[in-house]
Design a protein around this motif. Structure first.
Motif, PDB file in Angstrom:
ATOM      1  N   ASN A  45      -4.678  -3.531   5.932  1.00  5.51           N
ATOM      2  CA  ASN A  45      -4.428  -4.736   6.718  1.00  5.51           C
ATOM      3  C   ASN A  45      -4.008  -4.394   8.148  1.00  5.51           C
ATOM      4  N   LEU A  46      -3.508  -3.183   8.301  1.00  2.00           N
ATOM      5  CA  LEU A  46      -3.116  -2.694   9.624  1.00  2.00           C
ATOM      6  C   LEU A  46      -4.299  -2.746  10.594  1.00  2.00           C
ATOM      7  N   ALA A  47      -5.455  -2.285  10.110  1.00  2.00           N
ATOM      8  CA  ALA A  47      -6.654  -2.286  10.949  1.00  2.00           C
ATOM      9  C   ALA A  47      -7.097  -3.715  11.270  1.00  2.00           C
ATOM     10  N   VAL A  48      -7.001  -4.567  10.256  1.00  3.99           N
ATOM     11  CA  VAL A  48      -7.400  -5.968  10.459  1.00  3.99           C
ATOM     12  C   VAL A  48      -6.484  -6.632  11.478  1.00  3.99           C
ATOM     13  N   LEU A  49      -5.205  -6.349  11.318  1.00  7.63           N
ATOM     14  CA  LEU A  49      -4.190  -6.904  12.220  1.00  7.63           C
ATOM     15  C   LEU A  49      -4.444  -6.462  13.667  1.00  7.63           C
ATOM     16  N   LEU A  50      -4.708  -5.180  13.831  1.00  7.82           N
ATOM     17  CA  LEU A  50      -4.965  -4.650  15.164  1.00  7.82           C
ATOM     18  C   LEU A  50      -6.203  -5.291  15.779  1.00  7.82           C
TER      19      LEU A  50
END
Lengths: 164, 130
Positions: A45-50
């Motif tokens: 989700n970190l990548a999605v958030l970024l």
């Protein structure tokens, strides 16, 4: 011929998708499990958030969707695809809405994503087994979503600060 | 573009607090409404009840799934129920902790198996699964 801006964006999107897939892989290696089904770190989700904060919602949705489909084929199976998709779409919708209100920081949006990812998976599990006893796991999953979402949010803020 | 990323805003805290309160409420609901020591475990596959076993006598139950392959072994010991063996891919049912309180469940999603602790004589709890 694409404008330089577009080419740069395409390259970034590719990088972010690769980043998301690596995080999915790392996550599949970590046995993060405390007797509760459906509990996950939600690293991807970190990548999605970024993506959501660097480019926008449409781009983030693309990354999220591609990541779920590809990682399910690579590291999981078809039933995992169903669960991930439910969790992914649900959490994305919530993150999108929370960001839109402009009242939450990245950490808050990330926590929303974490919590609703878990709720989404629990709902699919409920549809599969059709027993309300499964909601017995809800408290732990909610708290877990808050904690993992908070950690991801803090990391996302740090990363964003350093690449923009 | 936002001016500066704040690490934590007031709305974040409110959100976290609200979720926390909901979590505690759901926990309390399960604890007090269903939380008594149960008398039986109920085994349901795909929403259909397959059998009930008393928690007071130790026994092993092999759960099969007709012609399709797959099994789970349910063990009842010292008033607690647990799944000790299974051939599902993730073995999450084996890793889940043993259950004894009413409302607690062990779930094996690949086999659509749900083992629930239910109370004594009355069976309001399984009204849903029918």
């Amino acid at each position: 011929m694409m404008a330089l801006q577009d080419r740069k964006k395409t390259a970034y999107m590719g990088l972010l998708l690769a980043f998301a897939l690596i995080l999915s892989y790392v996550e599949s290696l970590i046995p993060f499990f405390f007797g509760v089904p459906g509990m996950k770190l939600g690293l991807a989700n970190l990548a999605v958030l970024l993506t959501m904060y660097l480019f926008g919602a449409k781009e983030a949705f693309t990354i999220n969707f591609c990541r779920i489909v590809i990682s399910s084929f690579l590291f999981g199976n078809m039933s995992m695809l169903l669960y991930s998709l439910a969790g992914g779409v649900f959490s994305f919708a919530v993150m999108f809405l929370m960001k839109k209100t402009n009242r939450f920081s990245i950490t808050g949006v990330s926590m929303g994503g974490g919590v609703f990812h878990n709720i989404g998976q629990l709902l699919v599990a409920f549809c599969v087994v059709r027993t309300e006893g499964i909601f017995y796991y809800m408290p732990v999953l909610l708290i877990a979503g808050i904690v993992t979402g908070f950690l991801n949010g803090v990391i996302a803020i740090a990363v964003r600060r350093n690449i923009t | 573009m936002q001016k500066k990323d704040k690490r934590f805003r007031r709305s974040d805290l409110l959100f976290a607090g609200a979720i926390f309160v909901i979590a505690i409420m759901v926990y309390l609901l399960f604890h007090f409404v269903y939380g008594k020591e149960g008398a039986y475990v109920q085994v349901a596959v795909d929403g259909k009840v397959q059998g009930q076993y008393s928690l007071s006598e130790d026994r092993n139950v092999q759960i099969d799934y007709g012609q399709a392959e797959g099994f789970n072994v349910l063990v009842i010991e010292d008033g607690k129920a647990m799944v000790t063996e299974a051939d599902c891919p993730d073995k999450l049912c084996v890793k889940q902790k043993s259950i004894s309180r009413s409302g607690e469940t062990i779930v094996c999603l690949p086999h659509k198996l749900v083992i629930t602790v239910i109370g004594g004589e009355e069976s309001e709890y399984d009204g849903f699964t029918g």
